[in-house]
Design a protein around this motif. Structure first.
Motif, PDB file in Angstrom:
ATOM      1  N   GLY A  49      57.137  29.155  39.041  1.00 51.78           N
ATOM      2  CA  GLY A  49      58.011  29.603  40.107  1.00 51.78           C
ATOM      3  C   GLY A  49      57.598  30.889  40.795  1.00 51.78           C
ATOM      4  N   ILE A  50      56.450  31.449  40.433  1.00 45.07           N
ATOM      5  CA  ILE A  50      55.998  32.704  41.045  1.00 45.07           C
ATOM      6  C   ILE A  50      54.641  32.470  41.704  1.00 45.07           C
ATOM      7  CG2 ILE A  50      55.326  35.106  40.602  1.00 45.07           C
ATOM      8  CD1 ILE A  50      57.198  35.002  38.153  1.00 45.07           C
ATOM      9  N   GLU A  51      54.523  32.959  42.923  1.00 47.57           N
ATOM     10  CA  GLU A  51      53.249  32.781  43.616  1.00 47.57           C
ATOM     11  C   GLU A  51      52.302  33.909  43.221  1.00 47.57           C
ATOM     12  OE1 GLU A  51      52.046  31.475  48.036  1.00 47.57           O
ATOM     13  OE2 GLU A  51      52.795  33.532  47.875  1.00 47.57           O
ATOM     14  N   TRP A  52      51.106  33.529  42.811  1.00 47.46           N
ATOM     15  CA  TRP A  52      50.106  34.496  42.365  1.00 47.46           C
ATOM     16  C   TRP A  52      48.864  34.383  43.244  1.00 47.46           C
ATOM     17  CZ3 TRP A  52      51.792  37.830  38.804  1.00 47.46           C
ATOM     18  CH2 TRP A  52      52.838  37.432  37.954  1.00 47.46           C
ATOM     19  N   GLU A  53      48.203  35.515  43.384  1.00 44.21           N
ATOM     20  CA  GLU A  53      46.935  35.511  44.110  1.00 44.21           C
ATOM     21  C   GLU A  53      45.841  35.907  43.141  1.00 44.21           C
ATOM     22  OE1 GLU A  53      46.900  37.866  47.605  1.00 44.21           O
ATOM     23  OE2 GLU A  53      44.746  37.599  47.958  1.00 44.21           O
ATOM     24  N   ALA A  54      44.765  35.135  43.137  1.00 45.89           N
ATOM     25  CA  ALA A  54      43.635  35.454  42.266  1.00 45.89           C
ATOM     26  C   ALA A  54      42.847  36.574  42.909  1.00 45.89           C
ATOM     27  CB  ALA A  54      42.769  34.223  42.075  1.00 45.89           C
ATOM     28  N   ILE A  55      42.747  37.714  42.221  1.00 45.97           N
ATOM     29  CA  ILE A  55      42.067  38.867  42.842  1.00 45.97           C
ATOM     30  C   ILE A  55      40.831  39.313  42.069  1.00 45.97           C
ATOM     31  CG2 ILE A  55      44.203  39.700  43.907  1.00 45.97           C
ATOM     32  CD1 ILE A  55      44.304  41.862  41.698  1.00 45.97           C
TER      33      ILE A  55
END
Lengths: 48, 457
Positions: B79-85
């Motif tokens: 339910g949480i949007e994550w960005e691969a950094i």
């Protein structure tokens, strides 16, 4: 309920149904009845 | 009561663009204010972003690895949007390597996506330290984790993207791991700090939907991979127990039997066959098992052939069965011996309701023949053995009707237990393969099946 649990429960119901049917029809794969008349056999002790 | 105050969300870090001093490329800093280093996506140089002048720390050019998750891509997990950094490749001293992707969400902070090619785990750094329950077990809250990997060094082999600490190739930490089904507890130590991370195993489908990754190898299982059979075996055994009770109740319902007739018949001393008829035998159930039992009390070193014919008076339908009572005894170098039984019991299945006659053809036999000297007659005569008239050889035939065969009950139990047995064997195989990677001795079922050769090793 997981799929495997559901399938196992279904299997158990099937086995129980077969068990009930075997009771209703008094059937068994191990019944001696029905063997041919004049069945030949060897008599005598076999332990020696 | 103090007035309710509105919750203030922390300000989202701004995306900042930097110019790489090595190649001049534009580098996007996605967690500005949090990240302290960033790797240039064009030339792989590591930049220290805490320095206003963006100092070049180290520079290397390597062929870019094809990452499974492209840096900058976003995916929703739980339910949480994550960005691969950021991306790290690490390896242990024994050569095993794994990939770690740093995820960032401005409101939820950092997470790790970890994979060794077999599956993905979502790691979160803990703010509390787990505690030892015993030598083998680490407790986090009320959840126990079993030791799996002992302390060994893990080295950074490759790095790309941005991080919240100054990471460099060659950086080493000492790591140890504890596992429970579905999650892993990892401790990393260096000269300055000890950090704990809890990794939760992600479903492949969940990862495929979030970041479009391919399914990895499914064997051998990962250290914290739950056995696919363990989940249902517990419930399965409860179902089995319930079915056992049900079958027992059904036995009581079907299992009643009653003797319907009996007769006592003398056996011909000369061994000729005799025929008797018992009946009428009334069978009332729709179908029934008919059990015929014969007792020959004086039988010794001989046998009695018994041919049964059950004839329906109305339809003349015939049910046949054969039985024999045989009993032998003697003495040899090992001492006295006996064999067989004076009783014969047979069953005829699925006999429909009706009135029947039971025709019994029976014949007594001697096993060994011997002669004795008849003083009165002055000659040797054959010894009749147990068929001697003075012995009053006879056969007692009893008939009873019932419904259920005991064999049906045991067959049903076998069929009910078979899937559990197969599941248990597969669970043990799975657990053995899973624990084969561990630095410690196997536990649970895997320990039970450990061979003595393994012990010696």
């Amino acid at each position: 309920m997981s799929t495997r649990t559901f399938l196992y429960a279904l299997w158990c119901l099937g086995v129980a149904a077969l068990f009930v049917l075997s009771g209703i029809f008094a059937w068994s794969p191990f019944a001696e009845g029905g063997r041919a008349h004049g069945y030949s056999r060897i008599s005598g002790p076999t332990h020696k | 009561m103090p007035p309710e105050t509105e919750l203030q969300l922390p300000a989202a870090p701004a995306v900042k663009a930097l110019a790489c001093p090595a190649c001049g490329g534009s580098v996007a800093l996605r967690a500005a204010g949090y990240s302290v280093s960033v790797v240039c996506q064009y030339c792989s140089s590591i930049l220290d972003v805490t320095d206003p002048q963006v100092k070049l720390i180290t520079e290397y050019r390597q062929a870019a690895e094809a990452l499974e998750i492209q840096l900058g891509s976003r995916g929703t997990l739980r339910g949480i949007e994550w960005e691969a950094i950021g991306y790290l490749q690490r390896s242990a001293a024994d050569g095993g390597a794994w990939d770690e992707y740093l995820l960032f969400n401005p409101y939820h902070g950092y997470r790790w996506l970890i994979t060794d090619g077999r599956g993905w785990s979502l790691g979160e750094q803990l703010t509390v330290s787990p505690s030892y329950s015993d030598y083998e077990t680490m407790m986090l809250g009320d959840r126990a984790y079993t030791r799996f990997y002992e302390d060994s060094s893990a080295r950074v082999n490759y790095v790309l993207g941005e991080f919240y600490w100054r990471v460099a190739v060659g950086e080493e930490v000492v790591g140890a791991d504890w596992v429970r089904p579905g999650s892993m507890l990892s401790r990393e130590k260096n000269a300055h700090e000890v950090s704990w991370t809890r990794s939760i195993l992600l479903d492949h489908k969940e990862m495929a939907e979030a970041f479009g990754v391919q399914k990895g190898a499914s064997w051998p299982p990962m250290p914290h991979q739950p056995s696919p059979n363990a989940a249902w075996l517990g419930t399965g055994f409860k179902i089995f127990a319930g079915m056992f009770l049900l079958l027992t109740v059904l036995i009581l319902a079907f299992g009643g039997t009653s003797w319907v007739t009996a007769g006592r018949f003398p056996i011909a001393p000369d061994g000729t066959e005799r025929t008797v008829t018992l009946g009428p035998i009334h069978l009332g159930h729709l179908y029934q098992r008919v059990e015929i039992r014969a007792d020959v009390p004086r039988l010794e070193n001989g046998w009695v052939d018994l041919d049964y014919t059950l004839v329906d008076r109305k339809t003349q339908q015939v049910y046949e069965a054969y039985g024999a009572a045989e009993r032998y005894s003697g003495s040899d170098s090992d001492g006295p011996w006996t064999e067989g039984s004076r009783r014969s019991s047979i069953s005829v299945a699925s006999v429909p309701a009706g009135d029947y006659d039971l025709v019994v053809d029976y014949k007594g036999n001697r096993w060994n023949s011997s002669t004795t000297w008849d003083y009165a007659r002055g000659m040797s005569v054959e010894d009749p053995g147990w068929l001697n008239q003075d012995n009053q050889p006879e056969v007692v035939v009893e008939v009873r009707g019932g419904a259920l065969f005991a064999s049906s009950f045991f067959i049903a139990l076998l069929l009910l237990g078979l899937p559990l047995l197969i599941g248990l064997i597969r669970h043990i195989q799975f657990d053995k393969a899973r624990q084969a990677e561990s630095d410690f001795a196997p536990t649970g079922f895997a320990a039970l099946t450990q061979s003595s050769e393994d012990d010696e090793e």
